[in-house]
Write an enzyme that holds these catalytic residues in place. Structure first.
Site, PDB file in Angstrom:
ATOM      1  N   GLY A  38       6.117   5.310   4.149  1.00  0.00           N
ATOM      2  CA  GLY A  38       5.971   6.152   2.834  1.00  0.00           C
ATOM      3  C   GLY A  38       4.247   6.514   4.094  1.00  0.00           C
ATOM      4  O   GLY A  38       3.814   6.406   5.008  1.00  0.00           O
ATOM      5  N   ASN A  77       0.505   8.697   3.905  1.00  0.00           N
ATOM      6  CA  ASN A  77      -0.464   8.105   3.626  1.00  0.00           C
ATOM      7  C   ASN A  77      -1.052   8.528   1.662  1.00  0.00           C
ATOM      8  O   ASN A  77      -0.850  10.008   1.471  1.00  0.00           O
ATOM      9  CB  ASN A  77      -2.018   8.926   4.224  1.00  0.00           C
ATOM     10  CG  ASN A  77      -1.856   8.442   5.580  1.00  0.00           C
ATOM     11  OD1 ASN A  77      -1.505   6.897   5.278  1.00  0.00           O
ATOM     12  ND2 ASN A  77      -2.464   8.589   6.712  1.00  0.00           N
ATOM     13  N   GLY A  78      -1.628   7.394   0.199  1.00  0.00           N
ATOM     14  CA  GLY A  78      -1.543   7.776  -0.467  1.00  0.00           C
ATOM     15  C   GLY A  78      -0.078   7.385  -1.110  1.00  0.00           C
ATOM     16  O   GLY A  78      -0.829   8.316  -2.568  1.00  0.00           O
ATOM     17  N   SER A  79       0.490   7.098  -0.721  1.00  0.00           N
ATOM     18  CA  SER A  79       1.551   7.165  -1.687  1.00  0.00           C
ATOM     19  C   SER A  79       1.552   5.752  -2.330  1.00  0.00           C
ATOM     20  O   SER A  79       2.868   4.930  -3.215  1.00  0.00           O
ATOM     21  CB  SER A  79       3.078   6.938  -0.745  1.00  0.00           C
ATOM     22  OG  SER A  79       3.122   5.864   0.120  1.00  0.00           O
ATOM     23  N   SER A 136      -1.277   1.084  -0.462  1.00  0.00           N
ATOM     24  CA  SER A 136      -2.149  -0.409  -0.371  1.00  0.00           C
ATOM     25  C   SER A 136      -2.482  -1.232  -1.073  1.00  0.00           C
ATOM     26  O   SER A 136      -2.573  -1.803  -1.846  1.00  0.00           O
ATOM     27  CB  SER A 136      -3.159   0.491  -0.106  1.00  0.00           C
ATOM     28  OG  SER A 136      -3.825   0.894   2.095  1.00  0.00           O
ATOM     29  N   GLU A 180      -1.035  -2.343   7.450  1.00  0.00           N
ATOM     30  CA  GLU A 180      -0.451  -0.753   9.089  1.00  0.00           C
ATOM     31  C   GLU A 180      -0.826  -1.774  10.227  1.00  0.00           C
ATOM     32  O   GLU A 180      -1.705  -1.617  10.798  1.00  0.00           O
ATOM     33  CB  GLU A 180      -1.433  -0.191   8.463  1.00  0.00           C
ATOM     34  CG  GLU A 180      -1.268   0.313   7.224  1.00  0.00           C
ATOM     35  CD  GLU A 180      -1.371   1.955   7.470  1.00  0.00           C
ATOM     36  OE1 GLU A 180      -1.622   2.852   8.095  1.00  0.00           O
ATOM     37  OE2 GLU A 180      -0.511   2.583   6.617  1.00  0.00           O
TER      38      GLU A 180
END
Lengths: 279, 238
Positions: free
Chosen positions: B37, B39-41, B44, B160
């Site tokens: 996905g 970033n910011g999906s 994390s 990551e």
């Protein structure tokens, strides 16, 4: 040898030695964690806040230690919050707080007693500053710090090396961060009047950087920092007595010399390794 | 195969926004599970949720009893300050045993043996007294994987993991993870940007964009519109 015996015949110098060694060791141990986590600025910020609080307390006629202690502990919480949250602007924010605290202290002093030798001794330290009560408090502080580093050594390593991993392993990371910041605050308040507000943060930063030159393990760096701090303090103090130089500044210069020595040793080891590889 | 972690209709959110919405998925024993996905999906956030650092705002996460006992090995993203940290490889790997320590202050010899066997598995035993900061990026990554294995044998969560590795180290890393998955039976849960490499390796792919845009096998993913777009094979203007 004669110089040392002569020094130890003065009770105030014995106090300065005992208190100073204990505080140097505390500052060095806490410094390992702060420096490696890139939190060195917290130590610097706290020393300035400590100066501000002390000057205001003296100007207002309050007991200096018991006013500055809670103020600096609060500042420790606050600085830690800033550093943990906004990684980008935290150094600027701490510099701003440092300058403001310093300015508050200077204005408070000049409005009441005027800029006297008192201010100078807060800024650059005085060998006469260790009272018997300070020595007792330093002993208590170092018992806590040493206990922490012996019994929670593995947790401190984990929190210092990798907060995310430590958190996932169930370690209360915030608790350890706050504990270290608060103990640093207490160390700074106790050591400041002897070492000086402008110089105390060197006790936190120097020993770690010096030890990191030569030692490759965390355990090595921790042990060496404590030893380097204590030895540098003793040499600095003796030099200060022998040559009538200010105590704090002398200790800092000895720390700088130790750093240079370790740095040269590191280069020497690297060159030797390279030479061996070539053979 | 039994499920290690089951999420059913899980929401994760912070104070005023939802990071993950209505997610249902299952990580089974021996799985190779990848989350992709932008970033910011919410990737994390999902990792934090699985590690138990964040409580779901809705839905349930069921963790198998077995996994609760053995714990999850976690490989976080490397931080900048770690790269020049003075610690020996042995010290770093051993710190993986921390979760089992509880409040006891020192490591036992059983834990030291576990650290040694984790280092053996990753072929870094000869480096054990070397300084972490003097290792290459790929070697540092191996040390951190050994630490995660020292924490848990059943399942690894990798966040990551290939960030900052050179191409050679990346191939080496994937080979290693595949080995751990196939030979040692370690379930892998990996969050990554590197879709192209992952498609050829994983058993399951979850494409996350707050919601699960896609959840299935890699071959289905390659045919799906999300997969085609993300892999760069499809028409971007669709």
């Amino acid at each position: 040898m004669g110089v040392i015996m002569e020094m130890l015949s003065y009770p105030f110098l014995v106090r300065a030695f005992v208190g100073g060694i204990l505080i140097s060791i505390c500052a060095a141990l806490l410094g390992v964690s702060l420096v490696l986590k890139r939190y060195s600025m917290i130590g610097d910020g706290l020393s300035h806040v400590s100066f501000g609080a002390l000057s205001v307390a003296v100007a207002a006629g309050w007991a200096p230690l018991f006013v500055s202690m809670p103020v600096v502990v609060l500042a420790a919480f606050f600085l830690l919050r800033i550093t943990e949250n906004g990684k980008v602007k935290s150094d600027a924010a701490i510099a701003m707080i440092s300058a403001s605290a310093l300015a508050t202290g200077i204005v408070a002093t000049s409005l009441t007693t005027g800029m006297t030798t008192d201010v100078s001794s807060y800024m650059f330290g005085s060998i006469l500053a260790m009272s018997p009560r300070d020595v007792k408090l330093s002993a208590m502080l170092s018992a806590v710090v040493l206990g922490l580093f012996v019994f929670c050594y593995n947790k401190i390593f984990a929190v210092t090396f990798d907060e995310s991993f430590a958190r996932a392993a169930g370690v209360n990371v915030s608790f350890y961060n706050i504990l270290i910041a608060v103990l640093t605050a207490v160390t700074i308040v106790l050591g400041m009047r002897m070492m000086g507000a402008m110089l105390i943060s060197s006790l936190i930063i120097f020993p770690t950087l010096t030890s990191m030159r030569v030692f490759k393990s965390f355990r090595g760096v921790v042990l060496s920092s404590g030893i380097v701090a204590a030895v540098c303090f003793c040499i600095g103090m003796t030099a200060s007595y022998r040559f009538s130089t200010p105590a704090g500044a002398s200790v800092v210069l000895v720390n700088l010399a130790a750093f240079s020595g370790f740095w040269a040793a590191e280069k020497g080891i690297q060159r030797k390794n390279k030479g061996e590889r070539r053979l | 195969m039994s499920a290690l972690i089951t999420c059913s209709h899980v929401d994760f959110g912070y104070e005023n926004h939802d990071a993950v919405v209505d997610l249902s998925m299952e990580v089974e024993e021996g799985d190779y599970f990848c989350v992709v996905g932008v970033n910011g999906s919410g990737k994390s956030t999902l990792v934090k949720g699985l590690l138990g650092l964040l409580k779901p705002t809705a839905g349930t996460i069921t963790v198998a009893e077995e996994l609760k006992r053995t714990g999850i090995g976690y490989l976080p993203q490397q931080t900048r300050s770690q790269r020049d940290f003075p610690a020996t490889v042995c010290e770093v790997v051993l710190s993986g045993a921390l979760s089992r320590r509880g409040s006891r202050p020192f490591y036992s010899s059983a834990e030291k043996r576990m650290a040694t066997s984790a280092m053996e598995k990753l072929g870094i035993q000869s480096l054990q007294n070397h300084c972490y900061r003097e290792l290459s990026g790929g070697q540092q990554q191996r040390v951190l994987i050994a630490r995660a294995l020292c924490a848990a044998r059943k399942m690894l969560i990798l966040d990551e993991p290939i960030t900052g590795l050179d191409p050679w180290a990346i191939q080496d890393f994937y080979g290693l993870i595949r080995h751990l998955n196939r030979e040692e039976g370690v379930a892998i849960f990996m969050v990554t940007h590197d879709v192209a490499n992952v498609v050829s390796q994983a058993d399951k792919i979850l494409h996350l964009q707050q919601k699960a845009l896609f959840y299935g096998t890699p071959s289905e993913y390659e045919k799906s519109p999300q997969g085609r777009k993300f892999l760069g094979g499809g028409d971007l203007w669709e």
